[in-house]
Design a protein around this motif. Structure first.
Motif, PDB file in Angstrom:
ATOM      1  N   LYS A   5      -6.370   5.947   0.428  1.00 34.13           N
ATOM      2  CA  LYS A   5      -6.911   5.188  -0.714  1.00 34.13           C
ATOM      3  C   LYS A   5      -7.145   6.110  -1.913  1.00 34.13           C
ATOM      4  CE  LYS A   5      -9.343   1.655   2.033  1.00 34.13           C
ATOM      5  NZ  LYS A   5     -10.684   1.121   2.358  1.00 34.13           N
ATOM      6  N   THR A   6      -7.659   7.305  -1.629  1.00 33.87           N
ATOM      7  CA  THR A   6      -7.875   8.270  -2.707  1.00 33.87           C
ATOM      8  C   THR A   6      -6.555   8.671  -3.344  1.00 33.87           C
ATOM      9  OG1 THR A   6      -9.835   9.131  -1.557  1.00 33.87           O
ATOM     10  CG2 THR A   6      -8.871  10.517  -3.276  1.00 33.87           C
ATOM     11  N   LEU A   7      -5.547   8.892  -2.522  1.00 31.52           N
ATOM     12  CA  LEU A   7      -4.222   9.242  -3.027  1.00 31.52           C
ATOM     13  C   LEU A   7      -3.666   8.145  -3.918  1.00 31.52           C
ATOM     14  CD1 LEU A   7      -1.606  10.972  -3.018  1.00 31.52           C
ATOM     15  CD2 LEU A   7      -0.931   9.718  -0.943  1.00 31.52           C
ATOM     16  N   VAL A   8      -3.757   6.912  -3.447  1.00 32.85           N
ATOM     17  CA  VAL A   8      -3.215   5.774  -4.194  1.00 32.85           C
ATOM     18  C   VAL A   8      -3.904   5.632  -5.552  1.00 32.85           C
ATOM     19  CG1 VAL A   8      -3.104   3.237  -4.219  1.00 32.85           C
ATOM     20  CG2 VAL A   8      -2.396   4.506  -2.172  1.00 32.85           C
ATOM     21  N   SER A   9      -5.209   5.882  -5.582  1.00 31.33           N
ATOM     22  CA  SER A   9      -5.935   5.769  -6.850  1.00 31.33           C
ATOM     23  C   SER A   9      -5.661   6.953  -7.781  1.00 31.33           C
ATOM     24  CB  SER A   9      -7.442   5.661  -6.583  1.00 31.33           C
ATOM     25  OG  SER A   9      -7.942   6.852  -5.995  1.00 31.33           O
ATOM     26  N   THR A  10      -5.172   8.063  -7.214  1.00 28.49           N
ATOM     27  CA  THR A  10      -4.903   9.272  -8.011  1.00 28.49           C
ATOM     28  C   THR A  10      -3.510   9.262  -8.615  1.00 28.49           C
ATOM     29  OG1 THR A  10      -6.399  10.553  -6.582  1.00 28.49           O
ATOM     30  CG2 THR A  10      -4.833  11.799  -7.926  1.00 28.49           C
ATOM     31  N   LEU A  11      -2.532   8.798  -7.850  1.00 28.01           N
ATOM     32  CA  LEU A  11      -1.146   8.816  -8.301  1.00 28.01           C
ATOM     33  C   LEU A  11      -0.888   7.758  -9.372  1.00 28.01           C
ATOM     34  CD1 LEU A  11       0.785   9.048  -4.897  1.00 28.01           C
ATOM     35  CD2 LEU A  11       0.668  10.843  -6.641  1.00 28.01           C
ATOM     36  N   LYS A  12       0.026   8.059 -10.278  1.00 26.71           N
ATOM     37  CA  LYS A  12       0.513   7.031 -11.185  1.00 26.71           C
ATOM     38  C   LYS A  12       1.290   6.001 -10.369  1.00 26.71           C
ATOM     39  CE  LYS A  12       3.622   6.323 -15.106  1.00 26.71           C
ATOM     40  NZ  LYS A  12       4.600   6.958 -16.031  1.00 26.71           N
ATOM     41  N   ASP A  13       0.964   4.712 -10.541  1.00 32.09           N
ATOM     42  CA  ASP A  13       1.585   3.636  -9.758  1.00 32.09           C
ATOM     43  C   ASP A  13       1.461   3.926  -8.261  1.00 32.09           C
ATOM     44  OD1 ASP A  13       2.368   2.264 -12.057  1.00 32.09           O
ATOM     45  OD2 ASP A  13       4.278   3.318 -12.167  1.00 32.09           O
ATOM     46  N   GLY A  14       0.294   4.405  -7.855  1.00 30.13           N
ATOM     47  CA  GLY A  14       0.090   4.777  -6.453  1.00 30.13           C
ATOM     48  C   GLY A  14       0.261   3.625  -5.486  1.00 30.13           C
ATOM     49  N   ALA A  15      -0.214   2.443  -5.861  1.00 30.97           N
ATOM     50  CA  ALA A  15      -0.073   1.288  -4.972  1.00 30.97           C
ATOM     51  C   ALA A  15       1.391   0.936  -4.766  1.00 30.97           C
ATOM     52  CB  ALA A  15      -0.843   0.091  -5.537  1.00 30.97           C
ATOM     53  N   ALA A  74       3.920   3.033  -4.981  1.00 33.34           N
ATOM     54  CA  ALA A  74       4.504   4.085  -4.152  1.00 33.34           C
ATOM     55  C   ALA A  74       4.183   3.851  -2.681  1.00 33.34           C
ATOM     56  CB  ALA A  74       3.999   5.454  -4.590  1.00 33.34           C
ATOM     57  N   LYS A  75       2.953   3.461  -2.386  1.00 30.90           N
ATOM     58  CA  LYS A  75       2.584   3.179  -0.991  1.00 30.90           C
ATOM     59  C   LYS A  75       3.358   1.974  -0.472  1.00 30.90           C
ATOM     60  CE  LYS A  75      -1.272   2.192   2.128  1.00 30.90           C
ATOM     61  NZ  LYS A  75      -0.662   1.027   2.779  1.00 30.90           N
ATOM     62  N   ASN A  76       3.507   0.942  -1.287  1.00 34.23           N
ATOM     63  CA  ASN A  76       4.260  -0.243  -0.863  1.00 34.23           C
ATOM     64  C   ASN A  76       5.697   0.121  -0.489  1.00 34.23           C
ATOM     65  OD1 ASN A  76       2.142  -1.999  -1.201  1.00 34.23           O
ATOM     66  ND2 ASN A  76       2.803  -2.762  -3.189  1.00 34.23           N
ATOM     67  N   GLU A  77       6.341   0.900  -1.360  1.00 30.72           N
ATOM     68  CA  GLU A  77       7.728   1.276  -1.098  1.00 30.72           C
ATOM     69  C   GLU A  77       7.824   2.154   0.149  1.00 30.72           C
ATOM     70  OE1 GLU A  77      11.542   3.424  -3.310  1.00 30.72           O
ATOM     71  OE2 GLU A  77       9.781   2.816  -4.470  1.00 30.72           O
ATOM     72  N   THR A  87       7.373   9.625  -2.125  1.00 30.61           N
ATOM     73  CA  THR A  87       7.861   8.368  -2.696  1.00 30.61           C
ATOM     74  C   THR A  87       7.555   8.301  -4.184  1.00 30.61           C
ATOM     75  OG1 THR A  87       7.445   7.283  -0.560  1.00 30.61           O
ATOM     76  CG2 THR A  87       7.845   5.859  -2.444  1.00 30.61           C
ATOM     77  N   ALA A  88       6.342   8.709  -4.557  1.00 25.13           N
ATOM     78  CA  ALA A  88       5.976   8.731  -5.975  1.00 25.13           C
ATOM     79  C   ALA A  88       6.896   9.672  -6.756  1.00 25.13           C
ATOM     80  CB  ALA A  88       4.513   9.156  -6.129  1.00 25.13           C
ATOM     81  N   TYR A  89       7.225  10.806  -6.165  1.00 24.00           N
ATOM     82  CA  TYR A  89       8.152  11.769  -6.786  1.00 24.00           C
ATOM     83  C   TYR A  89       9.533  11.143  -6.976  1.00 24.00           C
ATOM     84  CZ  TYR A  89      11.712  15.486  -6.336  1.00 24.00           C
ATOM     85  OH  TYR A  89      12.824  16.281  -6.467  1.00 24.00           O
ATOM     86  N   MET A  90      10.029  10.444  -5.979  1.00 21.55           N
ATOM     87  CA  MET A  90      11.351   9.810  -6.079  1.00 21.55           C
ATOM     88  C   MET A  90      11.339   8.687  -7.118  1.00 21.55           C
ATOM     89  SD  MET A  90      13.904  10.725  -3.686  1.00 21.55           S
ATOM     90  CE  MET A  90      13.951  11.944  -4.976  1.00 21.55           C
TER      91      MET A  90
END
Length: 394
Positions: free
Chosen positions: A256-266, A268-271, A332-335
Motif C-alpha cells: 500500500k505504501t509503494l502504491v501511494s508512493t509511485l506515480k500511477d501506483g494503483a 502499476a499494481k493492477n497491471e 511494472t511502473a518502470y516499464m
C-alpha cells in the motif's frame, strides 16, 4: 544431484523430456523445468509448431544458480550437501560464476568417471545414492550448441536468481536487454529445475516486457482509427475479484505504501497483478503451478499453526516473497514509464519515421528502446529500498 525425480510433473499434457512445460495465456512466453537433451528439441518443436520458422529468433533464459552437466542425455546439477532436495539459494551467483562453475563441474565429473571405471556416483533429491554408467557426458553449453544446429536462431542466456526474494535490479535489466530488438511474436522460454518459483518469476518479467511492447507500439496506432475503443489495449484496467481476502489481493501494508508512493501506483499494481495471475494457477486464469502473490497469503495463513522452527523459516520466506512482489510492482511502473516515453517523447527522427496523427509515436516492437535501465530507475527512486526493507516484515 539428478534434476529429475518421480512425480516432478505437476501439470497435465506433459512434453516428453521437459517437466511442467506450459504457455502463459495471452503471451508467447513459456515456462518449464530443466529439459533432457531430447526435451530441448521437443519443446522447441512445440513452440515453433507449423508456423514459426525453426531458424527464427527464440529466446531461452535459464534462471538456475546451480551448474548442470548432462549424463546420457539427462541433467545433473552440482549442489552443496546441505542443498540436496532443498531450494538452491546459493548466494550472489552471476552468469560468469555459473558458467565457470559448469566448466569446473564437467572436469570433476570426467575425473570421477575415469577413477570409477566409467561410472559416476550421484544422488537423487531424497539423497538416495545412484551409480550411473556414463555413455555420454556433456556440459549444458555443449548441449545448447548441439540444439542450435536445428534451431540456429536460439539465444540461450543464463540469469541466475534466488528462489524466494526478488531478482537483482541488474537481473531485470539483463532480461530486458536480451528482449530489446525482438518482435511481439518472438517466443521466450524460461526454465529452472522444476518449473516453479524462479521460472515463474522470470516469466512475469518477460510478460511485463511484452506488455511494454504492446503498449508502446499499438496504443497510439489504435487511437488513430475512428470507431475503435482504445481502452481495449489498456493494460492497467484489470479488476481482481473483490470478494478475495485482502491478503490474496496483495494488499500488504508495505505494498500500500509503494502504491501511494509511485506515480500511477494503483495502475502499476493492477497491471502487475494481471500478469501474475496469468502466470499463476488455473484458478487465477493461468496454466502454472505457483501463484507468486497468493503464495504469500497462503504462507501467512499457515504461519500461526506451525512450531517455532517452522515459523522462523516461513517468516523469512514470507518476507522474501513480499520483497519480490514489491519489486515486481516497481518494475511494472518502470516499464509503464518507458512505454509513455516511447509513445510521446521520441527523437525528431523517430517522430518523422513513426509519428501518428495527434503527435503520438507508434514504433514497431522490434525497434523499441528503453530510455534508462531499471538499475538507474531504482537509483532515482532510492527511497523504495528503504520502504521495502522496513516494511516487508510487517
Amino acid at each position: 544431484m539428478a534434476d529429475g525425480f518421480d512425480k516432478i510433473q505437476k501439470l497435465p499434457d506433459p512434453v516428453p523430456g521437459c517437466p511442467n512445460f506450459r504457455r502463459v495465456p495471452g503471451f508467447k512466453v513459456y515456462c518449464c523445468g530443466q529439459p533432457t537433451i531430447a526435451g530441448f528439441e521437443n519443446v522447441l518443436n512445440k513452440v515453433c509448431g507449423d508456423t514459426y520458422p525453426k531458424d527464427g529468433p527464440i529466446i531461452w533464459f535459464n534462471l538456475r544458480q546451480e551448474p548442470n552437466v548432462y549424463v546420457n542425455g539427462d541433467p545433473i546439477c552440482a549442489r552443496p550437501p546441505n542443498k540436496i532436495g532443498e531450494y538452491a539459494e546459493l548466494g550472489a551467483i552471476t552468469r560468469d560464476i555459473q558458467k565457470a562453475n559448469e566448466e569446473e563441474f564437467l572436469k570433476v565429473c570426467e575425473m570421477r568417471k575415469t577413477e570409477n571405471g566409467g561410472k559416476l556416483k550421484a544422488v537423487d533429491i531424497n539423497k538416495k545414492e545412484l551409480e550411473i554408467e556414463v555413455k555420454e557426458l556433456k556440459s549444458l553449453s555443449q548441449v545448447i550448441e548441439g540444439v542450435k544446429e536445428k534451431f540456429p536462431g536460439l539465444v540461450h542466456w543464463r540469469v541466475p536468481i534466488c528462489n524466494s526474494a526478488a531478482p537483482l535490479a541488474g537481473d531485470f535489466d539483463i532480461i530486458c536487454k536480451t528482449l530489446v530488438g525482438t518482435a511481439i511474436n518472438t517466443p521466450v522460454i524460461i526454465n529452472d529445475q522444476v518449473g516453479l518459483s524462479r521460472a515463474t518469476t522470470g516469466c512475469v518479467v518477460a510478460c511485463l516486457f511484452k506488455e511494454f511492447q504492446i503498449s508502446a507500439s499499438f496504443e497510439g496506432l489504435v487511437e488513430t482509427v475512428p470507431g475503435i475503443n482504445a481502452s481495449l489495449l489498456k493494460t492497467d484496467r484489470y479488476v481482481m475479484n473483490p470478494e478475495k481476502d485482502t491478503l490474496f489481493r496483495g494488499e500488504f501494508e508495505v505494498v500500500k505504501t509503494l502504491v501511494s508512493t509511485l506515480k500511477d501506483g494503483a495502475a502499476a499494481k493492477n497491471e502487475c497483478d494481471k500478469v501474475i495471475d496469468k502466470n499463476g494457477t488455473p484458478k487465477t486464469g493461468g496454466t502454472g503451478i505457483k501463484q507468486l502473490r497468493e503464495n504469500i497469503a497462503e504462507s501467512k495463513l499457515s504461519y500461526e499453526i506451525m512450531d517455532d522452527a517452522a515459523q522462523a523459516f516461513l517468516k523469512m520466506k514470507i518476507m522474501d516473497n513480499i520483497h519480490k512482489y514489491f519489486f515486481m510492482i516497481a518494475f511494472t511502473a518502470y516499464m509503464r514509464e518507458a512505454a509513455e516515453v516511447a509513445k510521446n517523447a521520441g527523437t525528431d527522427e523517430e517522430k518523422a519515421k513513426n509519428g501518428l496523427t495527434g503527435g503520438k509515436i507508434s514504433t514497431p516492437a522490434d525497434q523499441l528502446k528503453l530510455p534508462k535501465t531499471f538499475v538507474l530507475y531504482m537509483e532515482e527512486h532510492s527511497g523504495l529500498r528503504n520502504i521495502v526493507e522496513e516494511g516487508k516484515g510487517k
